[in-house]
Design a protein around this motif. Structure first.
Motif, PDB file in Angstrom:
ATOM      1  N   GLN A 187      39.788  26.855  50.556  1.00 47.54           N
ATOM      2  CA  GLN A 187      40.671  26.361  48.676  1.00 47.54           C
ATOM      3  C   GLN A 187      42.243  25.923  48.914  1.00 47.54           C
ATOM      4  O   GLN A 187      42.665  25.879  47.807  1.00 47.54           O
ATOM      5  N   SER A 373      40.157  24.335  54.972  1.00 43.77           N
ATOM      6  CA  SER A 373      40.222  23.371  54.018  1.00 43.77           C
ATOM      7  C   SER A 373      41.111  21.998  54.165  1.00 43.77           C
ATOM      8  O   SER A 373      42.010  22.525  54.680  1.00 43.77           O
ATOM      9  N   SER A 378      39.412  21.879  46.577  1.00 38.78           N
ATOM     10  CA  SER A 378      38.149  22.212  46.757  1.00 38.78           C
ATOM     11  C   SER A 378      38.276  21.858  45.195  1.00 38.78           C
ATOM     12  O   SER A 378      39.247  21.573  44.057  1.00 38.78           O
ATOM     13  N   GLU A 383      35.775  17.374  49.014  1.00 34.96           N
ATOM     14  CA  GLU A 383      36.275  19.063  49.395  1.00 34.96           C
ATOM     15  C   GLU A 383      35.883  18.147  50.919  1.00 34.96           C
ATOM     16  O   GLU A 383      34.409  18.520  50.737  1.00 34.96           O
TER      17      GLU A 383
END
Length: 412
Positions: A187, A373, A378, A383
């Motif tokens: 994230q 990520s 996120s 995402e």
């Protein structure tokens, strides 16, 4: 079919529950989509030799007991999502746990029992606070209080879980857990920007979260003189600006401060009525506890001026806080050795976001891992974690679980 193909196939199936047109998922806790995916996950676990149990707050466990009387290595995350959120957040970790535990249990020779967990309502978007199920499990949140919590429509947690048939009393409790492991998407952008496959989470940022009630007086938006207005929404707007100002004023490269107002409910929320009340969630986070305390004090120093300017009252309706929490160094080292054996690049990293591991870490040896990520996105339908990174994470989690199940220490 390879083990990697099996994981990606299962993840594609899981991602269909509550799927949105832009590639994300919308499955808040105990929603119809969440109920459906939990039933699917129960079937997946049962089909692979797990005994499925639920506790009284709806945490979902898959048990592999091979050592009578031994405690569990517990592995998991959460399947619920934010509204129109991403398909990896939480769900990746739950499914990775199921695959890792299944692989380790299939090899035999473990000193400890194994369990997978899907924590109930980690996101806190429908029922607050966040990290709900793990908070009850660890005693940070009272069970009866949690079961009596209602969503904005008045739906009670206990009633919804009963309707789903997903509560019980024969699930593991905290005293049954010898160690906990969780893998999650980062994230953030650190792993991607440094070309690193695995984040070895060494600590979590400190946080202070407030539910604030701004109390004004309802009146007509057209006819009420400006000097007479007690506009709760205006007071809330000042709080939003004040939160951002704290980050702009106090952050440094070595000691950042993240602030936000993430949810607001306004009453009566009518187009021709000055608001009588606004309830908002205000969030302060930093890796520097002294800076966080200074930001917190400054915020409270500025509230009286906001009350005077907007002619409102401001009350603290609820609060959550935790300090910087290191994860056990033995667990970080255990994961580092496993990553080295697999040839996976890795680096120590902090978690800014809260996770269920934060609650478990206060009670049992806990290992927390990250995979990259893409662009750090996120809580958003865009995402993404690339398949090769996701599969590398499953391989590492399997290696970590194998070491934990053999009794290798991860902390104390």
């Amino acid at each position: 079919m390879t083990s990697g193909d099996s994981f990606l196939r299962d993840f594609a199936t899981l991602s269909a529950f509550g799927a949105t047109e832009r590639g994300g998922v919308h499955r808040e806790a105990a929603s119809e989509a969440d109920e459906a995916q939990r039933r699917w996950f129960e079937q997946l676990l049962a089909g692979r030799g797990f005994t499925v149990r639920y506790d009284r707050i709806g945490n979902q466990f898959g048990l592999r007991e091979t050592v009578p009387g031994a405690p569990y290595v517990l592995v998991g995350s959460h399947l619920d999502s934010q509204p129109r959120g991403g398909r990896y957040d939480g769900a990746y970790g739950v499914l990775a746990a199921a695959h890792a535990v299944h692989r380790v249990a299939g090899t035999g020779g473990t000193a400890l029992n194994l369990a997978v967990v899907n924590w109930f309502n980690e996101e806190g978007s429908r029922f607050t606070p966040s990290m709900f199920g793990s908070a009850v499990f660890t005693g940070a949140l009272d069970l009866d209080t949690a079961r009596d919590t209602t969503d904005p429509a008045g739906v009670r947690v206990g009633d919804r879980l009963a309707a789903m048939g997903q509560t019980g009393t024969e699930a593991p409790v905290l005293a049954d857990v010898a160690a906990y492991a969780e893998i999650h998407i980062e994230q953030g952008r650190v792993l991607e920007e440094t070309g690193t496959t695995i984040g070895l989470v060494a600590d979590t940022w400190a946080a202070r979260k407030y539910d604030l009630r701004v109390l004004g007086d309802q009146s007509h938006t057209g006819s009420t003189p400006m000097a007479d207005r007690q506009d709760a929404l205006l007071g809330a707007a000042h709080l939003v600006v004040a939160a951002r100002a704290l980050a702009d004023e106090l952050s440094t490269p070595d000691a950042p401060l993240h602030t936000s107002v993430s949810r607001m409910a306004v009453e009566p929320n009518s187009p021709v009525t000055v608001a009588r009340e606004a309830v908002l969630n205000l969030d302060l986070r930093s890796p520097d506890e002294d800076l966080l305390a200074r930001a917190d004090a400054t915020l409270h120093e500025r509230i009286p001026a906001i009350e005077r300017t907007a002619r409102v009252g401001i009350e603290v309706a609820g609060a959550q806080r935790w300090g910087v929490r290191p994860f056990p160094e033995a667990g970080v080292e255990l994961a580092r050795r496993a990553a080295d054996e697999l040839g996976l690049s890795h680096r120590r990293i902090s978690t800014v976001a809260g996770h269920d591991s934060v609650h478990l870490n206060a009670h049992v040896p806990t290992v927390m891992l990250f995979v990259p990520s893409v662009d750090g996105i996120s809580h958003n339908e865009a995402e993404l974690t690339r398949d090769d990174d996701a599969l590398a994470g499953v391989e590492l989690l399997t290696a970590v679980v194998r070491r934990l199940a053999a009794g290798e220490p991860a902390g104390g």
